[in-house]
Design a protein around this motif. Structure first.
Motif, PDB file in Angstrom:
ATOM      1  N   SER A  90       0.838  -1.206   0.000  1.00 43.48           N
ATOM      2  CA  SER A  90       0.000   0.000   0.000  1.00 43.48           C
ATOM      3  C   SER A  90       0.870   1.253   0.000  1.00 43.48           C
ATOM      4  O   SER A  90       0.517   2.252  -0.620  1.00 43.48           O
ATOM      5  CB  SER A  90      -0.934   0.005   1.208  1.00 43.48           C
ATOM      6  OG  SER A  90      -0.197  -0.044   2.425  1.00 43.48           O
TER       7      SER A  90
ATOM      8  N   GLN B 232       4.301  -1.498   3.725  1.00 39.30           N
ATOM      9  CA  GLN B 232       2.985  -1.586   4.328  1.00 39.30           C
ATOM     10  C   GLN B 232       1.979  -2.296   3.426  1.00 39.30           C
ATOM     11  O   GLN B 232       2.072  -2.242   2.199  1.00 39.30           O
ATOM     12  CB  GLN B 232       2.463  -0.180   4.648  1.00 39.30           C
ATOM     13  CG  GLN B 232       3.403   0.656   5.511  1.00 39.30           C
ATOM     14  CD  GLN B 232       3.588   0.081   6.898  1.00 39.30           C
ATOM     15  OE1 GLN B 232       4.609  -0.548   7.162  1.00 39.30           O
ATOM     16  NE2 GLN B 232       2.622   0.298   7.770  1.00 39.30           N
TER      17      GLN B 232
ATOM     18  N   GLU C 172      -2.530  -3.197   3.387  1.00 43.53           N
ATOM     19  CA  GLU C 172      -3.826  -2.864   3.978  1.00 43.53           C
ATOM     20  C   GLU C 172      -4.705  -4.097   4.025  1.00 43.53           C
ATOM     21  O   GLU C 172      -4.688  -4.918   3.107  1.00 43.53           O
ATOM     22  CB  GLU C 172      -4.523  -1.766   3.170  1.00 43.53           C
ATOM     23  CG  GLU C 172      -3.977  -0.380   3.408  1.00 43.53           C
ATOM     24  CD  GLU C 172      -4.835   0.689   2.743  1.00 43.53           C
ATOM     25  OE1 GLU C 172      -5.843   0.338   2.098  1.00 43.53           O
ATOM     26  OE2 GLU C 172      -4.493   1.874   2.873  1.00 43.53           O
TER      27      GLU C 172
ATOM     28  N   ARG D 135      -7.170  -1.091   7.282  1.00 45.76           N
ATOM     29  CA  ARG D 135      -6.161  -0.920   8.339  1.00 45.76           C
ATOM     30  C   ARG D 135      -4.789  -1.282   7.800  1.00 45.76           C
ATOM     31  O   ARG D 135      -4.636  -2.296   7.120  1.00 45.76           O
ATOM     32  CB  ARG D 135      -6.497  -1.787   9.550  1.00 45.76           C
ATOM     33  CG  ARG D 135      -7.761  -1.371  10.274  1.00 45.76           C
ATOM     34  CD  ARG D 135      -8.055  -2.317  11.414  1.00 45.76           C
ATOM     35  NE  ARG D 135      -8.377  -3.644  10.915  1.00 45.76           N
ATOM     36  CZ  ARG D 135      -9.533  -4.270  11.132  1.00 45.76           C
ATOM     37  NH1 ARG D 135     -10.477  -3.696  11.833  1.00 45.76           N
ATOM     38  NH2 ARG D 135      -9.738  -5.489  10.649  1.00 45.76           N
ATOM     39  N   GLU D 136      -3.794  -0.485   8.152  1.00 44.19           N
ATOM     40  CA  GLU D 136      -2.445  -0.664   7.617  1.00 44.19           C
ATOM     41  C   GLU D 136      -1.557  -1.395   8.615  1.00 44.19           C
ATOM     42  O   GLU D 136      -1.670  -1.196   9.830  1.00 44.19           O
ATOM     43  CB  GLU D 136      -1.849   0.709   7.291  1.00 44.19           C
ATOM     44  CG  GLU D 136      -0.591   0.649   6.450  1.00 44.19           C
ATOM     45  CD  GLU D 136      -0.114   2.034   6.067  1.00 44.19           C
ATOM     46  OE1 GLU D 136      -0.326   2.431   4.916  1.00 44.19           O
ATOM     47  OE2 GLU D 136       0.457   2.718   6.942  1.00 44.19           O
ATOM     48  N   SER D 137      -0.692  -2.254   8.105  1.00 46.20           N
ATOM     49  CA  SER D 137       0.297  -2.920   8.959  1.00 46.20           C
ATOM     50  C   SER D 137       1.557  -3.160   8.133  1.00 46.20           C
ATOM     51  O   SER D 137       1.548  -3.051   6.905  1.00 46.20           O
ATOM     52  CB  SER D 137      -0.249  -4.249   9.502  1.00 46.20           C
ATOM     53  OG  SER D 137      -0.580  -5.120   8.441  1.00 46.20           O
ATOM     54  N   THR D 138       2.637  -3.483   8.829  1.00 47.86           N
ATOM     55  CA  THR D 138       3.919  -3.732   8.170  1.00 47.86           C
ATOM     56  C   THR D 138       4.052  -5.209   7.852  1.00 47.86           C
ATOM     57  O   THR D 138       3.829  -6.058   8.710  1.00 47.86           O
ATOM     58  CB  THR D 138       5.075  -3.289   9.079  1.00 47.86           C
ATOM     59  OG1 THR D 138       4.942  -1.898   9.373  1.00 47.86           O
ATOM     60  CG2 THR D 138       6.413  -3.538   8.402  1.00 47.86           C
TER      61      THR D 138
END
Length: 403
Positions: free
Chosen positions: A178, A240, A242, A247-250
């Motif tokens: 993302s 990153q 989604e 919601r975003e995360s690594t």
């Protein structure tokens, strides 16, 4: 996108049980197949890129994490120590201290650098129950971790090579980032003092950040700077993703660390015959297996790429008369490394069984004509149908396409 928490259970990929505990999912057969395929893939990618694979214990003495800095900077996310005799053992929150000790266990020449070490290993985070969910936030993680020990002039090239591996893996998995972050210390950061969030000194942090910025710029990748998101020992590139809710995360990361080589007194003998301090690059190509599979479910639903699909080939005998040939096809397919199953005639009409197994990359229909001629008629998930051909020829082609 799909919600992996719901679909993953429906597909028999993972589940959980209160008696095991929150944030501790278990892998069902379909999930184990996906996980094993990912692990084989990343091990092969890393081997080809010059990494040496290792294994290390999931426990370490508290003293190990005091030296690394985890105990003073990260202990809130660690499990409490276990008193074993006169020792205190801790479930590890990361693999890097173990790998630093592995490097230190042997003497090294500049000719060995860069030394690339990788492991898919367990680590443990004391996550609060309120943030746990599915496979994305768990307490027991299988991390695709790796550490590169190199000279300062090798850092940029090694970090760029790691970025290339990450981008290739994402392409092969059929996923897209993302955005890219350059995670930096907080703007008012202090370094090195006992009460500060970050170890080391301002100069080494500035150098590490500059090197990572050059890597991103040189790769032509747009990125956002994220003050306050750095690890306690160094800045990092975070790739990153989604989820279905935005919601975003690594998922993947590259970090430059001047701190742990100093703390563990890591050395190599340079061309000048003197001792030098290596730089440590932390990198994770596909992140944790749990988060990677969660994202794969959300992106692909049940239609995984052929190499990742839990079942790659479904054999469909039209009637019970063709089941003996179907069993022989299954045996040959499994021998070629194809994950295959039979949808037997008593499980429904042919059309119903085709619909039921529509997510399999390949379906092989066997009627009286195919059975008599020892042939298969293949239907691909895309809808493409192939004329009947000899069994061995068809299975060899499928195995080659999966590879």
């Amino acid at each position: 996108m799909y919600d992996h928490r719901k679909l993953g259970r429906e597909l028999g990929i993972f589940d959980s049980d209160p008696l095991i505990g929150a944030g501790l999912p278990y892998w069902l057969p379909a999930g184990a197949a996906i996980r094993q395929a990912l692990e084989r893939y990343i091990a092969d990618v890393e081997r080809r890129a010059g990494y040496q694979q290792v294994y290390s214990p999931v426990l370490g003495k508290r003293e190990l994490y005091e030296i690394s800095g985890h105990w003073s900077k990260y202990s809130e996310d660690m499990y409490p120590p276990m008193d074993i005799g006169e020792e205190q053992l801790v479930l590890r929150p990361s693999l890097c201290p173990h790998h630093a000790l592995m490097y230190r266990s042997r003497s090294h020449s500049y000719r060995e650098l860069p030394l690339r070490m990788s492991e898919i290993g367990g680590m443990y985070r004391s996550e609060l129950s309120g943030v746990l969910g599915g496979l994305t936030r768990v307490r027991a993680i299988q991390l695709n971790d790796g550490h590169i020990f190199c000279s300062l002039d090798q850092v940029a090239g090694e970090a760029r090579a790691a970025l290339d591996l990450i981008n290739q893996a994402h392409h092969d998995m059929g996923i897209s980032a993302s955005r890219y972050l350059l995670s930096l210390p907080a703007e008012d950061a202090r370094f090195g003092s006992p009460d500060s969030k970050y170890v080391g000194d301002a100069d080494s942090w500035a150098l590490a950040a500059s090197l990572l910025r050059d890597v991103l710029d040189g790769a032509g990748i747009a990125y956002d700077e994220a003050p306050g998101e750095a690890a306690f020992y160094g800045p990092k590139i975070d790739i990153q993703i989604e989820d279905h809710a935005g919601r975003e995360s690594t998922l993947s990361t590259i970090q430059i660390d001047f701190h742990q080589p100093e703390r563990f007194d890591l050395e190599y003998i340079g061309a000048d015959g003197n001792k030098h301090r290596p730089v440590m690059i932390h990198r994770s190509i596909i992140g944790s297996i749990e988060r990677a599979v969660a994202h794969l479910i959300e992106v692909h639903g049940a239609a995984f790429p052929a190499w990742l699909a839990p079942v790659q080939l479904v054999v469909l005998p039209i009637s019970s008369a063709e089941e003996k040939v179907a069993s022989d096809v299954l045996r040959q397919a499994v021998a070629l490394g194809i994950r295959a199953e039979i949808a037997y005639a008593d499980e429904g009409t042919l059309n119903a069984r085709i619909r039921e197994n529509r997510h399999a990359p390949y379906q092989a229909v066997i009627g009286p004509r195919e059975a008599a001629a020892h042939q298969l008629a293949i239907r691909e998930r895309s809808g493409t149908k192939h004329p009947a051909a000899p069994i061995k020829e068809v299975l060899d082609r499928i195995a080659a396409e999966i590879r």
